[in-house]
Design a protein around this motif. Structure first.
Motif, PDB file in Angstrom:
ATOM      1  N   ARG A  20      57.140  60.076  40.574  1.00 55.03           N
ATOM      2  CA  ARG A  20      56.538  60.548  41.637  1.00 55.03           C
ATOM      3  C   ARG A  20      54.788  60.374  41.026  1.00 55.03           C
ATOM      4  O   ARG A  20      53.823  60.565  42.083  1.00 55.03           O
ATOM      5  N   LYS A  21      54.580  60.397  40.013  1.00 49.34           N
ATOM      6  CA  LYS A  21      53.161  60.346  39.155  1.00 49.34           C
ATOM      7  C   LYS A  21      52.871  58.799  39.021  1.00 49.34           C
ATOM      8  O   LYS A  21      51.972  58.562  38.631  1.00 49.34           O
ATOM      9  N   LEU A  22      53.592  57.994  39.691  1.00 50.05           N
ATOM     10  CA  LEU A  22      53.305  56.614  39.683  1.00 50.05           C
ATOM     11  C   LEU A  22      53.031  56.082  41.167  1.00 50.05           C
ATOM     12  O   LEU A  22      53.483  55.804  41.769  1.00 50.05           O
ATOM     13  N   VAL A  23      51.425  56.425  40.993  1.00 51.33           N
ATOM     14  CA  VAL A  23      50.980  56.124  42.689  1.00 51.33           C
ATOM     15  C   VAL A  23      50.462  54.821  42.795  1.00 51.33           C
ATOM     16  O   VAL A  23      49.728  54.380  42.186  1.00 51.33           O
ATOM     17  N   GLN A  24      50.764  54.316  44.065  1.00 52.74           N
ATOM     18  CA  GLN A  24      50.323  52.957  44.485  1.00 52.74           C
ATOM     19  C   GLN A  24      49.503  53.160  45.869  1.00 52.74           C
ATOM     20  O   GLN A  24      50.204  53.685  46.614  1.00 52.74           O
ATOM     21  N   VAL A  25      48.211  52.500  45.786  1.00 49.10           N
ATOM     22  CA  VAL A  25      47.692  52.509  47.028  1.00 49.10           C
ATOM     23  C   VAL A  25      47.073  51.031  47.282  1.00 49.10           C
ATOM     24  O   VAL A  25      46.501  50.375  46.579  1.00 49.10           O
ATOM     25  N   ILE A  26      47.575  50.546  48.601  1.00 46.64           N
ATOM     26  CA  ILE A  26      47.481  49.010  48.569  1.00 46.64           C
ATOM     27  C   ILE A  26      46.560  49.076  50.297  1.00 46.64           C
ATOM     28  O   ILE A  26      47.032  49.742  51.053  1.00 46.64           O
ATOM     29  N   ASN A  27      45.595  48.385  49.853  1.00 46.63           N
ATOM     30  CA  ASN A  27      44.410  48.386  51.121  1.00 46.63           C
ATOM     31  C   ASN A  27      44.166  49.913  51.870  1.00 46.63           C
ATOM     32  O   ASN A  27      44.332  50.117  52.909  1.00 46.63           O
ATOM     33  N   GLY A  28      44.142  50.706  50.892  1.00 48.42           N
ATOM     34  CA  GLY A  28      43.641  52.172  51.273  1.00 48.42           C
ATOM     35  C   GLY A  28      44.966  52.913  51.846  1.00 48.42           C
ATOM     36  O   GLY A  28      44.978  54.054  52.212  1.00 48.42           O
ATOM     37  N   VAL A  36      55.893  46.474  43.034  1.00 48.76           N
ATOM     38  CA  VAL A  36      54.691  46.628  42.423  1.00 48.76           C
ATOM     39  C   VAL A  36      55.046  47.778  41.425  1.00 48.76           C
ATOM     40  O   VAL A  36      54.584  47.780  40.054  1.00 48.76           O
ATOM     41  N   GLN A  37      56.037  48.769  41.499  1.00 50.04           N
ATOM     42  CA  GLN A  37      56.585  49.709  40.404  1.00 50.04           C
ATOM     43  C   GLN A  37      56.998  48.914  39.329  1.00 50.04           C
ATOM     44  O   GLN A  37      56.811  49.363  38.044  1.00 50.04           O
ATOM     45  N   GLN A  38      57.858  47.881  39.576  1.00 51.57           N
ATOM     46  CA  GLN A  38      58.345  47.359  38.317  1.00 51.57           C
ATOM     47  C   GLN A  38      57.378  46.510  37.667  1.00 51.57           C
ATOM     48  O   GLN A  38      57.555  46.443  36.113  1.00 51.57           O
ATOM     49  N   ALA A  39      56.477  45.868  38.306  1.00 48.99           N
ATOM     50  CA  ALA A  39      55.279  45.097  37.541  1.00 48.99           C
ATOM     51  C   ALA A  39      54.470  46.147  36.692  1.00 48.99           C
ATOM     52  O   ALA A  39      54.285  45.820  35.632  1.00 48.99           O
ATOM     53  N   LEU A  40      54.500  47.196  37.216  1.00 49.59           N
ATOM     54  CA  LEU A  40      53.670  48.375  36.438  1.00 49.59           C
ATOM     55  C   LEU A  40      54.357  48.926  35.218  1.00 49.59           C
ATOM     56  O   LEU A  40      53.788  49.238  34.162  1.00 49.59           O
ATOM     57  N   LEU A  41      55.719  48.906  35.243  1.00 53.76           N
ATOM     58  CA  LEU A  41      56.575  49.413  34.339  1.00 53.76           C
ATOM     59  C   LEU A  41      56.767  48.539  32.883  1.00 53.76           C
ATOM     60  O   LEU A  41      57.034  48.942  32.213  1.00 53.76           O
ATOM     61  N   SER A  82      54.426  37.222  46.809  1.00 49.88           N
ATOM     62  CA  SER A  82      54.866  38.397  45.897  1.00 49.88           C
ATOM     63  C   SER A  82      54.854  38.048  44.193  1.00 49.88           C
ATOM     64  O   SER A  82      54.577  39.125  43.605  1.00 49.88           O
ATOM     65  N   GLY A  83      54.900  36.825  44.038  1.00 49.13           N
ATOM     66  CA  GLY A  83      54.941  36.457  42.576  1.00 49.13           C
ATOM     67  C   GLY A  83      53.365  36.721  42.150  1.00 49.13           C
ATOM     68  O   GLY A  83      53.322  36.921  40.805  1.00 49.13           O
ATOM     69  N   ARG A  84      52.701  36.018  42.899  1.00 46.52           N
ATOM     70  CA  ARG A  84      51.315  36.032  42.201  1.00 46.52           C
ATOM     71  C   ARG A  84      50.790  37.468  42.116  1.00 46.52           C
ATOM     72  O   ARG A  84      50.251  38.032  41.242  1.00 46.52           O
ATOM     73  N   LEU A  85      51.152  38.442  43.195  1.00 48.18           N
ATOM     74  CA  LEU A  85      50.516  39.877  43.086  1.00 48.18           C
ATOM     75  C   LEU A  85      51.472  40.495  41.878  1.00 48.18           C
ATOM     76  O   LEU A  85      51.100  41.262  41.082  1.00 48.18           O
ATOM     77  N   PHE A  86      52.801  40.210  41.794  1.00 43.84           N
ATOM     78  CA  PHE A  86      53.673  40.756  40.410  1.00 43.84           C
ATOM     79  C   PHE A  86      52.847  40.386  39.170  1.00 43.84           C
ATOM     80  O   PHE A  86      52.816  41.360  38.504  1.00 43.84           O
TER      81      PHE A  86
END
Length: 184
Positions: A82-90, A98-103, A145-149
């Motif tokens: 819950r403290k792993l917050v993602q905001v995409i385009n507001g 995105v969560q996996q890429a962050l972790l 998705s690959g480029r974003l990851f």
């Protein structure tokens, strides 16, 4: 009430220029004054503890169409995402990619089942994503998705490389300024 508070905090992270207040049974559960993005991230993710807040931005040469910034409450970990917050385009979202890429960059520093307290804000061209995947608009699909990851992994890795990884403990740094655990 916990779910309401969580979503209000996510909304507050997307709009730090707006004040938010949550009351229940005559008690104030959340009172956030308008502030900077950094101040809002600290107030919501650090739970009033004295952890350092570090950040990194996507460099213009890294991904020309992706802009973004990551904040990390360095040294804090929790047993939930819950403290792993993602905001995409507001928009506050919960995206597994995105969560996996962050972790991935945090994998060596965290105990199994632990998550960092982090906030990721990304801005992409609207043509690069599909927001109509879920009726609540909390899930999105990325065209590339690959480029974003790769961009998110690179950004989180640079954050850790630039600021180091300090031991994740249950409390704030010692008053002496020493950081518990190890650093890389």
């Amino acid at each position: 009430m916990s779910a309401v508070r969580e979503w209000l905090e996510r909304l507050a992270l997307t709009h730090p220029e707006i004040s938010f207040r949550l009351e229940s049974d005559g008690r104030t559960l959340l009172n956030l004054k308008r502030c900077t993005e950094e101040e809002r991230v600290r107030s919501i993710l650090a739970d009033g503890e004295d952890y350092p807040l570090v950040s990194a931005e996507i460099e213009s040469g890294l991904q020309q169409t992706i802009r973004g910034k990551i904040y990390w409450v360095q040294g804090m970990s929790v047993s939930h995402a819950r403290k792993l917050v993602q905001v995409i385009n507001g928009r506050a979202v919960r995206d597994r990619l995105v969560q996996q890429a962050l972790l991935i960059p945090f994998r060596q520093a965290l105990l199994p089942g632990q998550f960092p307290a982090a906030f990721l804000r990304l801005d992409l061209p609207p043509a690069d994503l599909d927001v109509n995947v879920h009726p609540a608009k909390t899930e999105i699909r990325f065209i590339e998705s690959g480029r974003l990851f790769k961009a998110v992994v690179t950004l989180a890795t640079r954050l850790i490389t630039d600021h180091g990884v300090h031991g994740f403990a249950a409390g704030p740094r010692a008053a002496s300024g020493a950081t518990p655990g190890w650093s890389a």
